[in-house]
Design a protein around this motif. Sequence first.
Motif, PDB file in Angstrom:
ATOM      1  N   ASN A  88       0.818  -1.209   0.000  1.00  0.00           N
ATOM      2  CA  ASN A  88       0.000   0.000   0.000  1.00  0.00           C
ATOM      3  C   ASN A  88       0.852   1.259   0.000  1.00  0.00           C
ATOM      4  OD1 ASN A  88      -3.201  -0.179   0.417  1.00  0.00           O
ATOM      5  ND2 ASN A  88      -2.274  -2.028   1.250  1.00  0.00           N
ATOM      6  N   VAL A  89       1.881   1.279   0.824  1.00  0.00           N
ATOM      7  CA  VAL A  89       2.620   2.538   0.997  1.00  0.00           C
ATOM      8  C   VAL A  89       3.712   2.703  -0.056  1.00  0.00           C
ATOM      9  CG1 VAL A  89       4.491   1.893   2.598  1.00  0.00           C
ATOM     10  CG2 VAL A  89       3.370   4.132   2.810  1.00  0.00           C
ATOM     11  N   VAL A  90       4.170   1.602  -0.632  1.00  0.00           N
ATOM     12  CA  VAL A  90       5.224   1.681  -1.644  1.00  0.00           C
ATOM     13  C   VAL A  90       4.594   1.650  -3.027  1.00  0.00           C
ATOM     14  CG1 VAL A  90       7.242   0.517  -2.615  1.00  0.00           C
ATOM     15  CG2 VAL A  90       6.895   0.539  -0.133  1.00  0.00           C
ATOM     16  N   GLU A  91       5.010   2.557  -3.891  1.00  0.00           N
ATOM     17  CA  GLU A  91       4.485   2.507  -5.257  1.00  0.00           C
ATOM     18  C   GLU A  91       5.632   2.539  -6.261  1.00  0.00           C
ATOM     19  OE1 GLU A  91       2.209   5.780  -6.861  1.00  0.00           O
ATOM     20  OE2 GLU A  91       2.981   7.146  -5.353  1.00  0.00           O
ATOM     21  N   PRO A  92       5.339   2.177  -7.507  1.00  0.00           N
ATOM     22  CA  PRO A  92       6.384   2.206  -8.528  1.00  0.00           C
ATOM     23  C   PRO A  92       7.025   3.592  -8.568  1.00  0.00           C
ATOM     24  CG  PRO A  92       4.394   1.182  -9.398  1.00  0.00           C
ATOM     25  CD  PRO A  92       4.041   1.727  -8.056  1.00  0.00           C
ATOM     26  N   GLY A  93       8.333   3.635  -8.631  1.00  0.00           N
ATOM     27  CA  GLY A  93       9.029   4.917  -8.633  1.00  0.00           C
ATOM     28  C   GLY A  93       9.611   5.271  -7.273  1.00  0.00           C
ATOM     29  N   GLU A 228      -2.763   7.884  -0.355  1.00  0.00           N
ATOM     30  CA  GLU A 228      -3.769   8.647  -1.118  1.00  0.00           C
ATOM     31  C   GLU A 228      -3.166   9.319  -2.351  1.00  0.00           C
ATOM     32  OE1 GLU A 228      -6.976   9.822   2.413  1.00  0.00           O
ATOM     33  OE2 GLU A 228      -5.295  11.164   1.998  1.00  0.00           O
ATOM     34  N   ARG A 229      -1.884   9.640  -2.279  1.00  0.00           N
ATOM     35  CA  ARG A 229      -1.229  10.312  -3.415  1.00  0.00           C
ATOM     36  C   ARG A 229      -0.772   9.344  -4.503  1.00  0.00           C
ATOM     37  NH1 ARG A 229       1.591  13.128   0.727  1.00  0.00           N
ATOM     38  NH2 ARG A 229       3.404  11.834   0.312  1.00  0.00           N
ATOM     39  N   ARG A 230      -0.961   8.055  -4.302  1.00  0.00           N
ATOM     40  CA  ARG A 230      -0.503   7.076  -5.304  1.00  0.00           C
ATOM     41  C   ARG A 230      -1.053   7.420  -6.686  1.00  0.00           C
ATOM     42  NH1 ARG A 230       1.084   1.637  -3.462  1.00  0.00           N
ATOM     43  NH2 ARG A 230       0.838   1.195  -5.675  1.00  0.00           N
ATOM     44  N   SER A 231      -0.240   7.171  -7.705  1.00  0.00           N
ATOM     45  CA  SER A 231      -0.735   7.400  -9.067  1.00  0.00           C
ATOM     46  C   SER A 231      -1.410   6.136  -9.607  1.00  0.00           C
ATOM     47  CB  SER A 231       0.403   7.838  -9.981  1.00  0.00           C
ATOM     48  OG  SER A 231       1.443   6.891  -9.931  1.00  0.00           O
ATOM     49  N   VAL A 232      -1.033   4.979  -9.097  1.00  0.00           N
ATOM     50  CA  VAL A 232      -1.730   3.738  -9.464  1.00  0.00           C
ATOM     51  C   VAL A 232      -2.190   3.068  -8.170  1.00  0.00           C
ATOM     52  CG1 VAL A 232      -0.470   3.309 -11.612  1.00  0.00           C
ATOM     53  CG2 VAL A 232       0.459   2.446  -9.453  1.00  0.00           C
ATOM     54  N   PRO A 233      -3.321   2.362  -8.227  1.00  0.00           N
ATOM     55  CA  PRO A 233      -3.779   1.704  -6.998  1.00  0.00           C
ATOM     56  C   PRO A 233      -2.798   0.610  -6.572  1.00  0.00           C
ATOM     57  CG  PRO A 233      -5.202   1.131  -8.858  1.00  0.00           C
ATOM     58  CD  PRO A 233      -4.247   2.154  -9.351  1.00  0.00           C
ATOM     59  N   PRO A 234      -2.839   0.204  -5.306  1.00  0.00           N
ATOM     60  CA  PRO A 234      -1.938  -0.862  -4.843  1.00  0.00           C
ATOM     61  C   PRO A 234      -2.161  -2.155  -5.624  1.00  0.00           C
ATOM     62  CG  PRO A 234      -3.093   0.153  -2.987  1.00  0.00           C
ATOM     63  CD  PRO A 234      -3.721   0.683  -4.228  1.00  0.00           C
ATOM     64  N   ASN A 235      -1.159  -2.999  -5.620  1.00  0.00           N
ATOM     65  CA  ASN A 235      -1.230  -4.320  -6.250  1.00  0.00           C
ATOM     66  C   ASN A 235      -2.433  -5.125  -5.798  1.00  0.00           C
ATOM     67  OD1 ASN A 235       1.158  -3.973  -7.547  1.00  0.00           O
ATOM     68  ND2 ASN A 235       2.313  -5.506  -6.398  1.00  0.00           N
ATOM     69  N   THR A 236      -2.917  -4.839  -4.611  1.00  0.00           N
ATOM     70  CA  THR A 236      -3.885  -5.722  -3.970  1.00  0.00           C
ATOM     71  C   THR A 236      -5.209  -5.024  -3.708  1.00  0.00           C
ATOM     72  OG1 THR A 236      -4.345  -6.927  -1.908  1.00  0.00           O
ATOM     73  CG2 THR A 236      -2.701  -5.196  -1.769  1.00  0.00           C
TER      74      THR A 236
ATOM     75  N   ARG B 114      -6.003  -4.814 -11.088  1.00  0.00           N
ATOM     76  CA  ARG B 114      -4.740  -4.611 -10.371  1.00  0.00           C
ATOM     77  C   ARG B 114      -3.581  -5.372 -11.021  1.00  0.00           C
ATOM     78  NH1 ARG B 114      -6.120  -1.863  -5.224  1.00  0.00           N
ATOM     79  NH2 ARG B 114      -8.233  -1.190  -5.707  1.00  0.00           N
ATOM     80  N   SER B 115      -3.886  -6.172 -12.027  1.00  0.00           N
ATOM     81  CA  SER B 115      -2.848  -7.034 -12.617  1.00  0.00           C
ATOM     82  C   SER B 115      -2.128  -6.381 -13.787  1.00  0.00           C
ATOM     83  CB  SER B 115      -3.486  -8.331 -13.110  1.00  0.00           C
ATOM     84  OG  SER B 115      -4.322  -8.035 -14.222  1.00  0.00           O
ATOM     85  N   ARG B 116      -2.544  -5.197 -14.204  1.00  0.00           N
ATOM     86  CA  ARG B 116      -1.961  -4.500 -15.352  1.00  0.00           C
ATOM     87  C   ARG B 116      -2.143  -5.276 -16.662  1.00  0.00           C
ATOM     88  NH1 ARG B 116       3.712  -3.904 -14.474  1.00  0.00           N
ATOM     89  NH2 ARG B 116       3.592  -5.523 -12.900  1.00  0.00           N
ATOM     90  N   ALA B 117      -3.186  -6.061 -16.724  1.00  0.00           N
ATOM     91  CA  ALA B 117      -3.523  -6.718 -17.987  1.00  0.00           C
ATOM     92  C   ALA B 117      -4.597  -5.882 -18.677  1.00  0.00           C
ATOM     93  CB  ALA B 117      -4.033  -8.130 -17.719  1.00  0.00           C
ATOM     94  N   ASN B 118      -4.893  -6.253 -19.917  1.00  0.00           N
ATOM     95  CA  ASN B 118      -5.967  -5.613 -20.664  1.00  0.00           C
ATOM     96  C   ASN B 118      -7.271  -6.329 -20.305  1.00  0.00           C
ATOM     97  OD1 ASN B 118      -7.504  -4.346 -22.660  1.00  0.00           O
ATOM     98  ND2 ASN B 118      -6.901  -5.872 -24.211  1.00  0.00           N
TER      99      ASN B 118
END
Lengths: 396, 396
Positions: A88-93, A228-236, B114-118
Amino acid sequence: MRSTLVSNNKFSKLNITPKLLLGAGPSNPNPEVLEAMTQPVVGHLDPTFLGIMDDVHEMLKFAFQTSNPMTLPLSGTGTAGMESCILNVVEPGDTVLGIENGYFGHRMIEVAKRSRANIIPLAFEWGKPVELEVIEEALKNNPSINVVLAVHAETSTGVLNPIKDIADLAHKYDSLIVADTVTSLGGVDLQIDNWNIDLSYSVTQKCLGCPPGLAPVTANQASIEKIERRSVPPNTWYYDLLLLQKTYWGATQRTYHHTAPITMIYGLREGLRLLVEEGIEERIQKHTDNCNTLRKGLEIMGLEMLVPEGNNVSSLTTVKIPEKINDQQLRSSLLTNHNIEISAGLGTLSGQVWRIGLMGENSKRENVFRFLEALEIELKAQGMNVSAKEAINQLG
Amino acid sequence: MRSTLVSNNKFSKLNITPKLLLGAGPSNPNPEVLEAMTQPVVGHLDPTFLGIMDDVHEMLKFAFQTSNPMTLPLSGTGTAGMESCILNVVEPGDTVLGIENGYFGHRMIEVAKRSRANIIPLAFEWGKPVELEVIEEALKNNPSINVVLAVHAETSTGVLNPIKDIADLAHKYDSLIVADTVTSLGGVDLQIDNWNIDLSYSVTQKCLGCPPGLAPVTANQASIEKIERRSVPPNTWYYDLLLLQKTYWGATQRTYHHTAPITMIYGLREGLRLLVEEGIEERIQKHTDNCNTLRKGLEIMGLEMLVPEGNNVSSLTTVKIPEKINDQQLRSSLLTNHNIEISAGLGTLSGQVWRIGLMGENSKRENVFRFLEALEIELKAQGMNVSAKEAINQLG
């Protein structure tokens, strides 16, 4: 044509021999906890259950020593808590500093790798405390670091890390901290708010005296704002903390997110109730006292601690396996002949140490003595001359 | 300075009024299951527990009607099963057809995002069966589709989807299928192997008669091979199916992956044991019979079914809320005055239907009658003239 696959008289009802669980967890749950778990199951939106959720929320805040509104038990075991906090707290980048001086610090790094962030692992020798100046150096040299991962009480080594100092360093360099408090919550001094820990996760099956199955987590405002500032939602989706908080745990009008594990929540409520009843200072003192008794007893018997006093976790003691003693055989004999479980070393400490837990319900002087007596018998069986009686006499 | 936060006499022991859970789940667990859960907790690598895992594995295969070696209960609730299956088998670059004719088909799509698939969503009216020719059209028009998501027994609408036919279509167009069998496993005819379902997940708290907290999953060789070919690991470490299977559930020498929820596994073993004892054909027939009794009874009382016979789920009946009847008030009165829980409609069916479950332990003729009698009282209280007695007499 359906398959039968199994014959219908092969399986009988469970009839399990009670054991004293002095390993790294699960610990023996408190009998009142198991009793609470036989209470009638109700629906996850039943007003009765919503009241129980409120109780659990309030008492979990007490256990964590926090006023964080986002404090809840995740529906999964400890590693689910780890995964949820990190993903949740870690995002790509992001750039993540993963501090490792044991198996669980290492696991935090492995889990963080699934987040597509840049991970900087910082490893110290397992069984040794982390070095704060080295951590500061890493933070200074890598100004892009914005999340630090660290373990409070390292379950694999019995080392207590200076989590408050690590949190202070993280904040000094504009980073958030995620703390693993799996083996500390409810038994070892832990003060989420006073120590400014941003996110933390723990378990029910250690110092809280419940069976495994839930992962209490807590997150402060700073970490929520980052999520809340994430640009993409969490993996889960299942462990999406904001979603879970908004729809269910933190909602005024609770709605369906997933079906809560009702029975486990009953158990956790009772485990927390017993903690409140006992008092947190008293609980911490008890863990310290019984740990010291165990350490002294083992030392009198001639065994050597892995971790010096002061750096050790009071709920989990690591003792070096004496030379010429067969690790596997000794643990197996303790289990078979004495119904006592202790844990093997993990990772690089495999075959080097035993891990002896005195957690929650099991943190009792009588358990220390019962263990020392059984250990004497099994060490003697392998030709090592030790006396538990002498140790127990000296301990008084 | 630690905070007290709570006073130590505020919380008393739980004392919960038993309720008859005739909603969408949790259902009342079998008393033997709750009893099994009070068995002494042992370690997750204790030989006793490893034997219990073997039992659960074997009986879960029976329940799913599969010989898949990867058949195990995930440590989480049903949505964890959904998330795990989808996030393992779907990878970035995949094209996923998400078939939706209810809330849970929709949720599968949300999770897949959440899987980044289409993702290609294919929506049908909620409460109506899916149309196979439309599904085939979508598969034909989108040859890149390689994973299909579909629900067997849609818990939100009570519609039974032709999952075997959908699986056949998926395979015809070189796609794998993930099937939600949450409300079918252990109560409704489900044949994973005969129907060539590649991955499936379910829950414990419905037809298996256990509390919520575990998500049984099964995956066949084709789906495992697709997961093995992934170029990036799944989003999730905790629910990484290959890792979990390799280290713990499927390993000859089991090692630590995460601490299994011991007590829940005891409960599941007992729930499965009771299924084996009863027989799967008998269990399915019982669910069909009691469902038909309920439907007939409601119709005699003048209520209308949402789903026509033949398309309906036998473990979950959706009935239209009669005009002028206050939904919330009726459900609340059933709970307060009769200790009976039924569920509200979800999503677009909110306020339109009630969902009445007769699942596992609760699939009993006497429960149908108890419910009809209570319903009569509460419908009458809202001015609707109905007679449960007449219905029960006609049902004989």
